[in-house]
Design a protein around this motif. Sequence first.
Motif, short mmCIF file in Angstrom:
data_model
loop_
_atom_site.label_atom_id
_atom_site.label_comp_id
_atom_site.label_asym_id
_atom_site.label_seq_id
_atom_site.Cartn_x
_atom_site.Cartn_y
_atom_site.Cartn_z
N MET A 188 0.82 -1.21 0.00
CA MET A 188 0.00 0.00 0.00
C MET A 188 0.85 1.26 0.00
O MET A 188 0.58 2.22 -0.74
N ILE A 189 1.92 1.26 0.81
CA ILE A 189 2.80 2.43 0.84
C ILE A 189 3.51 2.59 -0.50
O ILE A 189 3.63 3.69 -1.04
N GLY A 190 3.98 1.46 -1.04
CA GLY A 190 4.64 1.52 -2.34
C GLY A 190 3.70 1.98 -3.44
O GLY A 190 4.10 2.73 -4.34
N GLY A 191 2.44 1.54 -3.35
CA GLY A 191 1.47 1.95 -4.35
C GLY A 191 1.14 3.42 -4.29
O GLY A 191 0.96 4.09 -5.31
N LEU A 192 1.08 3.96 -3.07
CA LEU A 192 0.72 5.37 -2.91
C LEU A 192 1.89 6.31 -3.19
O LEU A 192 1.72 7.37 -3.79
N LEU A 193 3.09 5.93 -2.74
CA LEU A 193 4.19 6.87 -2.76
C LEU A 193 5.24 6.60 -3.84
O LEU A 193 5.78 7.54 -4.42
N PHE A 194 5.52 5.34 -4.09
CA PHE A 194 6.68 5.03 -4.92
C PHE A 194 6.32 4.34 -6.24
O PHE A 194 7.20 3.83 -6.92
N SER A 195 5.06 4.28 -6.57
CA SER A 195 4.65 3.70 -7.84
C SER A 195 4.02 4.79 -8.70
O SER A 195 3.20 5.57 -8.20
N PRO A 196 4.37 4.84 -9.97
CA PRO A 196 3.78 5.86 -10.87
C PRO A 196 2.35 5.49 -11.25
O PRO A 196 2.06 5.17 -12.40
N ILE A 197 1.48 5.53 -10.26
CA ILE A 197 0.07 5.22 -10.46
C ILE A 197 -0.76 6.50 -10.58
O ILE A 197 -1.62 6.61 -11.44
N THR A 198 -0.47 7.45 -9.69
CA THR A 198 -1.18 8.73 -9.74
C THR A 198 -0.36 9.82 -10.40
O THR A 198 -0.77 10.99 -10.41
N TYR A 199 0.81 9.46 -10.94
CA TYR A 199 1.65 10.43 -11.64
C TYR A 199 2.45 9.69 -12.71
O TYR A 199 2.58 8.46 -12.67
N PRO A 200 3.01 10.41 -13.69
CA PRO A 200 3.71 9.75 -14.81
C PRO A 200 4.99 9.04 -14.37
O PRO A 200 5.62 9.41 -13.37
N MET A 201 5.39 8.05 -15.14
CA MET A 201 6.58 7.26 -14.86
C MET A 201 7.85 8.09 -14.94
O MET A 201 8.81 7.84 -14.21
N ASP A 202 7.88 9.12 -15.79
CA ASP A 202 9.11 9.87 -16.00
C ASP A 202 9.54 10.71 -14.80
O ASP A 202 10.61 11.32 -14.81
N ARG A 203 8.72 10.77 -13.76
CA ARG A 203 9.10 11.51 -12.56
C ARG A 203 9.99 10.68 -11.64
O ARG A 203 10.52 11.20 -10.66
#
Length: 261
Positions: A188-203
Amino acid sequence: MEIKTNHERAMNPDESRLKLPFIKFWGLVRWSLIRHKYLLPAFTIIQAAFALAIVYGLALLIPEINESAAIYLSSGSISLGIIAVGCVLAPQIANTSKQDGLFAYQRTLPVGRSAILLADIIIWCIASLPGVFMGCLAAILRFDITLTITPLSIAIILIAQITMICIGFAIAYLLPPNAMALATQLIMIGGLLFSPITYPMDRLPEWTTYIHQYLPFVPTTDLLRSTLFNFGTFSFVDLFVIIIWAIVGFIVSLITLSRRE
């Protein structure tokens, strides 16, 4: 109304053999639904709050919401809702069942172990539907986004639900309680903070791309974004990745459920 005698039933053994597996499976589904009937309303409220928090709350952190950012937040809320139910809530409830002895009792039932898993998967798919609906509704109300509801987008939502639930069951059945709790929180933490789910991958740093493309969470979100929001391209590689994760999760759960102590 026609009433069959025992002799007439005995004359149709093939019909009985065909109906018996369905009756057993339907009984498992009803039993699973009854076991979780008090949790389903609570899950609905939690998922509604979760979807609103992502779409409305995270939007406050972005000074200017353009169309791209709106789609990322909207698709992310749907994806994270499915992940939360399948990989966090489902394993926690399944782990509680292990501690209460229900897991051991399921092994004694005169039904196939795959039927037990399928019945629970159906119920948890139903449980995650309110999150999908609330995520879509929040996106429409907040950003005035037009969704593309097609057989393909519905199929992707269903595949995403099954994949996350199978992963969650594998975690719950395979790991002890402390390790299970840690694994679900990391997801859950990885999904919210460290996965490009709510923002683009290039960040993110480039090396993280090689990690995320083999995990199921980002491919799932990309598929939802391309089919439901018409944003990006549909990738069969992403579809292959999440199907493989679903199969692996189901097989691990099935082996663990079938294993004798």
